[in-house]
Design a protein around this motif. Structure first.
Motif, mmCIF file in Angstrom:
data_model
loop_
_atom_site.group_PDB
_atom_site.id
_atom_site.type_symbol
_atom_site.label_atom_id
_atom_site.label_comp_id
_atom_site.label_asym_id
_atom_site.label_seq_id
_atom_site.Cartn_x
_atom_site.Cartn_y
_atom_site.Cartn_z
ATOM 1 N N GLU A 1 7.005 7.604 -9.014
ATOM 2 C CA GLU A 1 7.947 7.143 -7.558
ATOM 3 C C GLU A 1 7.825 8.110 -6.490
ATOM 4 O O GLU A 1 7.616 9.358 -6.655
ATOM 5 N N LYS B 1 1.487 1.461 -8.873
ATOM 6 C CA LYS B 1 1.160 0.392 -9.796
ATOM 7 C C LYS B 1 0.315 0.899 -10.939
ATOM 8 O O LYS B 1 0.338 0.303 -11.853
ATOM 9 N N LYS C 1 10.187 -0.152 -4.537
ATOM 10 C CA LYS C 1 11.212 0.225 -5.632
ATOM 11 C C LYS C 1 12.577 -0.079 -5.062
ATOM 12 O O LYS C 1 13.375 -0.529 -5.748
ATOM 13 N N HIS D 1 2.479 4.992 -11.915
ATOM 14 C CA HIS D 1 3.785 4.766 -12.133
ATOM 15 C C HIS D 1 4.661 5.765 -11.268
ATOM 16 O O HIS D 1 5.882 6.203 -11.693
ATOM 17 N N CYS E 1 6.761 2.771 -5.943
ATOM 18 C CA CYS E 1 6.349 2.962 -7.131
ATOM 19 C C CYS E 1 4.584 2.627 -7.472
ATOM 20 O O CYS E 1 4.362 1.504 -7.031
#
Length: 258
Positions: free
Chosen positions: A216, A211, A230, A214, A209
């Protein structure tokens, strides 16, 4: 003389694939090794099957590439295959070909066909599935997830996988002296290979993920920053999943045959 011509053709095709950016330099070298190994074990018919896998996979990769551009940002690698990707999809086929060359045992011929069917089905699914108009469903929690998510299935992607496995099975049945029941066996375990790929992708393949944004994804870095792990195992990449599925299906088939 004939073998020298074939060897030149293998190198030439790998070079062309490099020039059209279907393969990286390392991918072209690995492709030459895989092609030579398969030719050593199964001759022209083995190369023909490998050629069908590579050409169709490359065409699907280019098909509606702009539509799949957004998804590529989530993937660890682009459409240009490096040596790891080549071995992930063709390594088991090369190994079984070499073993067949030394043993001449038909069981390795079956393993070769299953690995090729599994690799083709998985690649077709990965290239065709993202074109679905509806989001795929994760087998992990049965929720809808963004296109390109590992371990997710869609109707279009499933059709792509089954079509790829079926194509290799039919061509294999035509080219190789195998019984119709063996062809059905190849078809079944080619599908099993795709199932293994989906399960490993959903539960064990690493997922990161970003930072910053965000998102994925499969990439370990994004937006200029290291991404946060994640889910999954940090060491298991998409290439690792592909290799294990191409290996797992033939291994299960061999166990069944023993």
């Amino acid at each position: 003389m004939f073998h020298m011509v074939i060897s030149f053709c293998i190198l030439f095709v790998s070079f062309i694939a490099f020039k059209i950016q279907a393969l990286s330099k390392s991918g072209a070298l690995a492709s030459s090794f895989v092609g030579a190994s398969i030719y050593l074990g199964f001759g022209i018919k083995g190369l023909a099957l490998l050629g069908i896998f590579f050409v169709t996979s490359s065409l699907w990769s280019k098909f509606k590439a702009k539509q799949k551009k957004v998804i590529e940002e989530k993937l660890e690698k682009g459409s240009q295959r490096d040596w790891v990707q080549v071995f992930a999809n063709g390594g088991v086929a090369a190994i079984t070909s070499l073993i067949f060359y030394y043993t001449n045992d038909m069981i390795w011929e079956i393993a070769f066909l299953i690995s090729m069917a599994s690799a083709t089905g998985d690649t077709w699914s990965s290239e065709i599935g993202p074109l679905s108009k509806t989001n795929p469903i994760s087998i992990k929690n049965f929720n809808k997830v963004p296109a390109g998510t590992s371990g997710a299935i869609s109707m279009l992607g499933t059709i792509g996988a089954l079509s790829g496995v079926l194509l290799i099975t039919i061509i294999g049945y035509i080219l190789f002296p195998i019984h119709f029941k063996i062809a059905l066996f190849v078809l079944l375990f080619g599908i099993v290979g795709n199932g293994i790929d989906t399960i490993l992708g959903a539960f064990y393949q690493r997922s990161f993920c970003c930072k910053v944004c965000h998102m994925e994804m499969e990439r370990s870095t994004h937006c200029g920053e290291p991404a946060r792990l994640k889910s999954g195992e940090k060491w298991l990449t998409n290439d690792g999943v592909n290799f294990l599925s191409c290996l797992g299906a033939p291994v299960l088939a061999l166990i069944f045959l023993m």
